[in-house]
Each structure stands twice: as structure tokens, then as C-alpha cells.
Design an enzyme around this catalytic site. Structure first.
Site, PDB file in Angstrom:
ATOM      1  N   ASP A  17     -13.193   4.909   0.887  1.00 22.87           N
ATOM      2  CA  ASP A  17     -11.750   4.905   1.184  1.00 22.87           C
ATOM      3  C   ASP A  17     -11.221   6.336   1.180  1.00 22.87           C
ATOM      4  OD1 ASP A  17      -9.045   4.505   1.422  1.00 22.87           O
ATOM      5  OD2 ASP A  17      -8.822   3.306  -0.394  1.00 22.87           O
ATOM      6  N   ASP A  51       0.875  -1.173   0.000  1.00 18.97           N
ATOM      7  CA  ASP A  51       0.000   0.000   0.000  1.00 18.97           C
ATOM      8  C   ASP A  51       0.910   1.219   0.000  1.00 18.97           C
ATOM      9  OD1 ASP A  51      -1.716   2.103   0.482  1.00 18.97           O
ATOM     10  OD2 ASP A  51      -2.415   1.387   2.430  1.00 18.97           O
ATOM     11  N   LYS A 110       2.949  11.339  -3.402  1.00 20.53           N
ATOM     12  CA  LYS A 110       1.940  10.619  -4.194  1.00 20.53           C
ATOM     13  C   LYS A 110       1.051  11.584  -4.974  1.00 20.53           C
ATOM     14  CE  LYS A 110      -1.606   7.032  -3.513  1.00 20.53           C
ATOM     15  NZ  LYS A 110      -2.168   6.081  -2.513  1.00 20.53           N
ATOM     16  N   GLU A 112      -7.208   0.725  -4.746  1.00 19.37           N
ATOM     17  CA  GLU A 112      -7.211   0.658  -3.282  1.00 19.37           C
ATOM     18  C   GLU A 112      -8.548   0.202  -2.687  1.00 19.37           C
ATOM     19  OE1 GLU A 112      -5.758   4.515  -2.297  1.00 19.37           O
ATOM     20  OE2 GLU A 112      -3.707   4.037  -2.899  1.00 19.37           O
TER      21      GLU A 112
END
Length: 585
Positions: A171, A8, A71, A148
Site C-alpha cells: 500500500d 479513507d 496527515k 489501511e
């Protein structure tokens, strides 16, 4: 023995997991014995690269040599400067992945050469390609990118294989938000629709609170913190600590000593109380913005809110009480606590790695499908009355189509004597291409000249399970073909650049200190705090004169917070004291 792991790669923290001998996914600890590794990279004064806790500690005192939340830069031409060095976002992510790989090898006692890496469902093609490149630079073969929320659903579904129901996974991580709607039946997890926002997460909550804290400092001291990078970084760290504390208390003090010079040049501190109500007011619009993607995903899945049997919250930011309250109000019932919000995605990635190797399917009989989150198509001309208008978007693969998928459409030439056709590939939902994202473009030569509309060109889009698009064109009358793999965006490193970057990162990473053995965990939080206070107290006598008052103040404030039982303030002061000691060496 070589292992395949699930990773992850998060905005604020990253995790790595692998299957045990019984086929169960387990998180692996890093060299410090921790499951979560901060997604932070730093360059110290000696030119050594750090990843994780040491880099995060450096962020507060040397932000110019440290990068967090990279990210959010993936797939974009936004270079990262660490001191006197420049890196691409892909290279920074590669350093994080390399540290995770080495930690996994240490924990498993073998080589890790392949990984399933998770990405936000709403990551663009360029962002997915950049993530695959980062894996390559880190020495990992990344054959599968897993969305994800799909990974989280897999972690949830493996314990509910007998259920036949619709599940919505919400999420909300540190920097991205995704929602997916899935159907579960007989061990199959079938993703029906996904939506989201890859620029929304807990970091935005921190920033909203940090901005308010900065305004409070300016109101109290008459000094603006705009342009003061060090102060801004410390404010955001204090905001994050307050956010965490407010998940369990209604109010928490925020104390940032010696934040910046005051009116007369004397160091000024920030001391203010933040209530949960104040925090909620600051982030309400951000949290409410997650409702539209939920509506969109349900609409695309052709389901009502009442059709959803379970709502699963994952991502660290889903712990914010306002998030849970608004989701509960939207569905009319409480969300489920069936998976760990921080760990579910990594565990699901490890299960997907097991599915790939065959270690899971034999034991669990589970299968999962996924969808293309965006509409993909090409630019065409369209007839408007007697005129032809360009810049029109013609979809080939609608969003939320199950993948892998291949679709072909045939288009005609638009001009007399036309000998070539330009194929411009776009991603988005708008009717005009100017409102969508250009992925790539190329020209097909060798079209036989003729009258407009007489020659045909067949365009085939193939979208794979990793979310990577291949485009093939064929001139119908001659059979001549041309193929484009949509990976040539300027933001992506070319083959030679990737090889050079891989070699350079390996050299620079080799200079980083790596402890031979994991650092043992403290016996208890109290023992850890005692050790920190003792070390800080001893350091006061030898600290530089200008630092001693701050060191004494932090020690006294931490003792007072512990005596009052104020865990939120103690945790915040603990972090401040740790950072100061790290800076002193």
C-alpha cells in the site's frame, strides 16, 4: 435513519463509502459528483473555510492560506497557519472529515454519526489518538480505526472467500507506505505481520521531481526558487501532473509560465521535457526503500517470497511503473490487479463498518484479525556484571502480535526504601529506550518501603483493535492499582480543548458556502475543455492588464496540446487555466 460509513482519510485524497441494500460496499460522491475529495483545506479572502477541489485550486495562488498533506503532521506539535488563523493538524483533519460526513449524509439521505476510519498500519499511538480526536471534532463517533492495508485486504478478500492462501498487500499512498502479510482461509483474513514507513509516499516522488525542475529553472535563468513559496507550490503541482502523465507515456513536457522573475526582473517560464527514465532515476532510491519493510514483514510472518500466492498493489502511487516493476522483480511475477488502487481502502472500511453492524457477516461469513505493528514496553534497569544500568527497553507486547491482546510482566524495586515506581512507556524495536519513542509516563505511589528487590509491581499492557494502549500497574503486596490510558501526549487536545475546538470549528465551518445541489458532471472531457477555453477567452478582455498575456498564452498552449492529442500536457494546462480563472473570480 443513522448510517455507519467507512472513511479513507488520505494524505492527498479522501473517500467515503457505505454498504448498499444488498450488503455491497459503494463509494459515495461528494457535492461535486466526484468520488475523490482532495485532502486540502483553505481559508478564502472572506474568511470562509473550503475543503476539497476549491481549496486545492486556491493552493497554487494562495499557499499561505491553504494546507495540504496534513496527515503527515498528525500526532505532532506542528501548528497550521491559514491566513490569520491557527489550527492544530487534528482540527484540519476534522474539517476534512466534517466535509466527508456532510457529503455522505447528502448522498445517503440520512444522518451519519459513526464511521470506521482507516490509518496507516505504521501510525504511532499519538497519530491514532489524533485521528480519533479529529473524528470527534467532526461530529463522528470513531469506535474503530482500521489499518489501511487490512482494509484493502478486506476489499480483496470479500471476493475470494473460498481461497486458502497467503496474500501480501503493498500500500503506497500519497504520504505513507504500508505492507501487510495475511493468511486467507474459510472466510478468515488473518493478518500475520505489518511494516512500513509513515513518511514515504507519492508526495516524496513529486518533491524529488520538483527539486529537479527547480534546478533546471535555475540553470536556464540563473535564478534560485529557494524561499519562493508560490513558485515551489506551482513546481510541485507541475511535478505531480508530470508523474501522472508518465504512467502512460515515455516523455512529457512541463511548462510553467511566468514561474518567477528572471535576471532582469522579467517574468521567466519553465519549459522542459521530462522522460520516464529521468523520473525513475530521481525516485529509484525512494522506491527501493520499500523493499526492506517487505523483507521485515515476511520475516516476522515466517514466510518466504515463494509462499505468497498473491501480491496486491493499492494506493495511488502504486500506479508508478517503476513501483510495479521493482515489486514484480522482487517476487518474480506480476502483482495482481484485483482491487482499485484508489478505492480499495475506503471499500474495505465500509465492509468493516458492515461487520460492526452485522450487515456483512450474515451475508458473507467473513472475519478479519489484525496485529500490533510496533513493539511496546517499559524502561527498566538491567544487570551488567555487578552494576545495574538504566535506560534498557523491556518489551511486553512484541510487534505483529495479534490484537486485541493483554500481557503482564512483574518487575522488582531497584533501591532500598523505594516508595514509588515511575512507569515510562515506549514504542520501538531498539534495545535502549533512548532509541525508541516515548509514549507516556506516570508514577505509581504507595509502594511499601523495603530492601531493593523485595517489592514487586505487576505491569499490564492492553492493546485494543484500534491500536490504543492501556497500561495498568498493581503493587503485588498491597493490591493497589493505577491505570494509564496512553493519550496524554502534548500533541493531543485535552477534553476541554476538544470541546472548545469542536464549537469553534462548527462556527467557522458554518460560514463556508455549501451548494444546495451537486454540480452536474460535464458530458465529456472534450466538452469540459471547450467550456473552459470559451470562459477563459471571454475573460481575456476584462482581465487585469498584467494577467492578459499569461491568460492568452495558456489558452493558446491548451488549444495546441489538444490539437496534437497530448493528453498529459492538456491536463496540466487545463489545471493551470482553471487555477488562474479561480483566482480572477
Amino acid at each position: 435513519m443513522s448510517h455507519v460509513v467507512g472513511i479513507d482519510l488520505g494524505t492527498t485524497h479522501s473517500l467515503v463509502a457505505a454498504l448498499d441494500g444488498a450488503g455491497r460496499p459503494n463509494l459515495l460522491t461528494n457535492r461535486l459528483g466526484q468520488r475523490l475529495t482532495p485532502s486540502v483545506v483553505g481559508l478564502d479572502a472572506e474568511g470562509r473555510l473550503h475543503v476539497g477541489e476549491s481549496a486545492r485550486a486556491q493552493l497554487l495562488v494562495h499557499p499561505e492560506r491553504t494546507i495540504a498533506e496534513v496527515k503527515r503532521r498528525m500526532g505532532r506539535d506542528l501548528p497550521v497557519t491559514l491566513g490569520d488563523r491557527r489550527y492544530s493538524p487534528t482540527e484540519i483533519s476534522a474539517l476534512i472529515l466534517r466535509a466527508l460526513r456532510e457529503d455522505a449524509e447528502r448522498a445517503l439521505g440520512g444522518t451519519v454519526s459513526e464511521a470506521v476510519v482507516t490509518v496507516p498500519a505504521y501510525f504511532s499511538d499519538a497519530q491514532r489518538q489524533a485521528t480519533k480526536d479529529a473524528g470527534e471534532l467532526a461530529g463522528l463517533k470513531v469506535e474503530r480505526l482500521l489499518n489501511e492495508p487490512t482494509a484493502a485486504a478486506l476489499a480483496y478478500g470479500v471476493n475470494h472467500l473460498d481461497a486458502e492462501q497467503y496474500v501480501l498487500v503493498y500500500d503506497l499512498g500519497g504520504g505513507t507506505f504500508d505492507v501487510s502479510v495475511l493468511e486467507m482461509f474459510q472466510g478468515v483474513l488473518d493478518v500475520k505481520a505489518s511494516a512500513g514507513n509513515n513518511q514515504l509516499g507519492g508526495s516524496d516522488f513529486d518533491q524529488a521531481l520538483a527539486a529537479w525542475l527547480g534546478a533546471e529553472f535555475e540553470r536556464a535563468h540563473g535564478v534560485s526558487l529557494a524561499g519562493n513559496l508560490a513558485a515551489q507550490v506551482r513546481l510541485k503541482a507541475a511535478a505531480e501532473a508530470a508523474k501522472i502523465a508518465l504512467t502512460s507515456v515515455e516523455a512529457t513536457p512541463v511548462i510553467v509560465p511566468f514561474l518567477a522573475p528572471g535576471r532582469g526582473g522579467t517574468p521567466a517560464s519553465l519549459e522542459v521535457e521530462v522522460t520516464r527514465a529521468r523520473f525513475d532515476a530521481l525516485i529509484t532510491d525512494l522506491v527501493r526503500s520499500t523493499l526492506d519493510p517487505m523483507e521485515s514483514a515476511l520475516k516476522d510472518a515466517k514466510l518466504s517470497k515463494k509462499s505468497i500466492a498473491e501480491v496486491v498493489l493499492v494506493g495511488g502511487s502504486s500506479r508508478v511503473p517503476l513501483v510495479r516493476r521493482l515489486v514484480a522483480e522482487y517476487f518474480g511475477r506480476e502483482p495482481r490487479d484485483g482491487v482499485h488502487p484508489d478505492e480499495a481502502v475506503a471499500l474495505g472500511a465500509a465492509l468493516q463498518a458492515g461487520l460492526k453492524t452485522g450487515a456483512v457477516s450474515a451475508a458473507h461469513g467473513i472475519m478479519i484479525t489484525d496485529v500490533c505493528p510496533f513493539t511496546l514496553g517499559v524502561e527498566v534497569q538491567a544487570s551488567v556484571g555487578r552494576e545495574r544500568v538504566g535506560g534498557v527497553f523491556s518489551p511486553l507486547i512484541p510487534r505483529n502480535t495479534t490484537v486485541p491482546v493483554s500481557r503482564t510482566e512483574t518487575f522488582a524495586t531497584t533501591a532500598d526504601g523505594q516508595r514509588a515506581v515511575e512507569i515510562r512507556v515506549f514504542q520501538g524495536e531498539a534495545r535502549l529506550v533512548k532509541d525508541n519513542l516515548l509514549l507516556d509516563a506516570y508514577t505509581v505511589e504507595g509502594v511499601p518501603p523495603g530492601r531493593a528487590g523485595t517489592e514487586k509491581v505487576a505491569v499490564t499492557f492492553t492493546y485494543d483493535i484500534n491500536g490504543i494502549l492501556d497500561v495498568t500497574t498493581r503493587v503485588v503486596s498491597t493490591g493497589k492499582e493505577a491505570t494509564l490510558v496512553v493519550d496524554k501526549r502534548s500533541q493531543r487536545l485535552g477534553p476541554e480543548q476538544r470541546l472548545e475546538a469542536k464549537e469553534r470549528l462548527a462556527r467557522e465551518w458554518g460560514a463556508a458556502p455549501v451548494p444546495a445541489t451537486p454540480v452536474p458532471a460535464p458530458a465529456s472531457p472534450e466538452a469540459d475543455a471547450d467550456a473552459l477555453l470559451n470562459a477563459a477567452t471571454e475573460r481575456i478582455a476584462t482581465a487585469p492588464a498584467h494577467v492578459r498575456p499569461r491568460l492568452e498564452s495558456l489558452c493558446n498552449a491548451l488549444r495546441e496540446a489538444r490539437a496534437k492529442g497530448d493528453r498529459g500536457a492538456a491536463a496540466r494546462l487545463d489545471a493551470e487555466l482553471t487555477d488562474l480563472l479561480f483566482d480572477l473570480g
